[in-house]
Motif scaffolding. Structure first.
Motif, short mmCIF file in Angstrom:
data_model
loop_
_atom_site.label_atom_id
_atom_site.label_comp_id
_atom_site.label_asym_id
_atom_site.label_seq_id
_atom_site.Cartn_x
_atom_site.Cartn_y
_atom_site.Cartn_z
N ASN A 45 -10.82 5.12 0.13
CA ASN A 45 -9.92 5.86 -0.77
C ASN A 45 -10.50 6.01 -2.17
O ASN A 45 -10.16 6.95 -2.90
CB ASN A 45 -8.57 5.13 -0.83
N LYS A 46 -11.36 5.06 -2.54
CA LYS A 46 -11.99 5.11 -3.86
C LYS A 46 -13.08 6.17 -3.93
O LYS A 46 -13.47 6.60 -5.02
CB LYS A 46 -12.58 3.75 -4.21
N ARG A 83 -3.39 7.34 1.31
CA ARG A 83 -2.10 6.69 1.56
C ARG A 83 -0.96 7.69 1.70
O ARG A 83 0.14 7.32 2.12
CB ARG A 83 -1.79 5.70 0.44
N LYS A 84 -1.19 8.96 1.37
CA LYS A 84 -0.18 9.99 1.54
C LYS A 84 -0.40 10.71 2.88
O LYS A 84 -1.50 10.71 3.43
CB LYS A 84 -0.23 11.00 0.39
N SER A 101 5.26 5.93 -0.06
CA SER A 101 4.46 6.87 0.74
C SER A 101 4.13 6.25 2.09
O SER A 101 4.69 5.22 2.47
CB SER A 101 3.17 7.22 -0.01
N ILE A 137 2.97 4.20 -4.54
CA ILE A 137 2.05 5.01 -5.35
C ILE A 137 2.86 5.58 -6.51
O ILE A 137 3.76 6.41 -6.30
CB ILE A 137 1.42 6.15 -4.54
N SER A 138 2.56 5.13 -7.69
CA SER A 138 3.28 5.60 -8.90
C SER A 138 4.79 5.45 -8.73
O SER A 138 5.56 6.41 -8.96
CB SER A 138 2.90 7.05 -9.20
N GLY A 163 -3.18 13.38 2.98
CA GLY A 163 -4.47 12.74 2.79
C GLY A 163 -4.91 12.00 4.04
O GLY A 163 -6.08 12.05 4.44
N GLU A 195 -5.87 11.35 -1.66
CA GLU A 195 -5.18 10.07 -1.51
C GLU A 195 -4.86 9.81 -0.04
O GLU A 195 -3.99 10.47 0.54
CB GLU A 195 -3.90 10.07 -2.35
N ASP A 201 -8.86 1.36 2.12
CA ASP A 201 -8.76 1.10 0.68
C ASP A 201 -10.10 1.30 -0.01
O ASP A 201 -10.16 1.76 -1.16
CB ASP A 201 -8.24 -0.32 0.43
N SER A 213 0.82 -1.22 0.00
CA SER A 213 0.00 0.00 0.00
C SER A 213 0.85 1.26 0.00
O SER A 213 0.35 2.36 -0.25
CB SER A 213 -0.93 0.00 1.22
#
Length: 259
Positions: free
Chosen positions: A219-220, A227-228, A157, A152-153, A231, A225, A216, A149
């Motif tokens: 988050n949608k 996970r940051k 994070s 991210i890209s 956020g 975000e 999770d 998790s």
């Protein structure tokens, strides 16, 4: 042999040799037992509660620590407790399982202490606040609360860090689960509020905490975000505000039912 107290107290217990482990356990046991004596004295100084029972309740935290230490070899065989390149650093799974032991310790601690005051139901409810978040995270450790998790890209994070969500679950749990069991304790002692009201509040409380500890899924739906770091901070505040509003509504309905 030179004793390195910094290593004994700061390194993970599974990296200590037998002598260092014994010293570590003696120091921890002394500190926690002293705290138990102090807490028992403070709690019972202005009440008729049994100080021995309160002391034993406080000692449950020490017992849970001992069990965790002596279970570590078994746990290491079945779970990824520590990072492979840093044996002193817990993995996400390691934190979840470690916090589970403390949660169980607090559960029995609070249940016994409140039993000394004649209201073990409230103690069990508050104790569940310490256990339930870890249970949710444990069963979702493969799909949500894991190191994957954090990516991210192709950047690292915060991810769904168990310690952060344990704290969030704890704070929100007091305003929801704890409040629900407090109402149940009130029903058992005075008949108010109605039992159906208490059960509805408790069921809704567990559902709310389960949803909060499903970042999770949330988050949608949210525009940031989770996970940051930033956020998660927004999510943390939003969840606490929501739970406080929930507690206020429950309290207001309770007042209406009392008339």
């Amino acid at each position: 042999m030179r004793i390195n107290f910094s290593k004994i107290m700061n390194d993970s217990v599974h990296t200590l040799n037998p002598i260092e482990l014994v010293i570590h356990l003696i120091i921890i046991s002394f500190i926690l037992t002293f705290c138990s004596f102090f807490a028992a004295g403070m709690i019972t100084s202005s009440s008729n509660a049994n100080p021995i029972l309160v002391f034993l309740g406080c000692e449950c935290i020490l017992f849970s620590y001992w069990i965790a230490v002596f279970s570590l070899k078994f746990l290491n065989k079945h779970f990824d407790m520590f990072e492979k390149d840093n044996p002193n650093k817990n993995t996400f799974e390691g934190w979840i399982i470690g916090l589970m032991f403390y949660g169980v310790g607090f559960f029995f601690c609070l249940t016994i202490i409140f039993h000394a005051f004649g209201n073990y139901i409230v103690g069990m409810g508050i104790g569940l606040v310490f256990v339930f978040p870890q249970l949710v995270m444990f069963f979702r450790r493969k799909t949500c609360f894991n190191e994957r998790s954090r990516i991210i890209s192709n950047e690292i994070s915060l991810g769904y860090e168990p310690r952060h969500y344990w704290l969030l679950g704890l704070i929100c749990g007091f305003a929801t689960i704890g409040f629900g069991f407090f109402s149940l304790g009130s029903y058992l002692s005075s008949g108010n509020p109605p039992l159906i009201f208490c059960l509805i509040v408790i069921i809704l409380s567990f559902m709310i905490i389960s949803l909060i500890l499903s970042p999770d899924l949330m988050n949608k739906k949210l525009p940031f975000e989770i996970r940051k770091n930033n956020g998660f901070n927004y999510y943390f505040v939003l969840c606490i505000i929501f739970c406080l509003i929930f507690a206020y509504i429950v309290y207001s309905l309770w007042g209406l039912l009392l008339g």
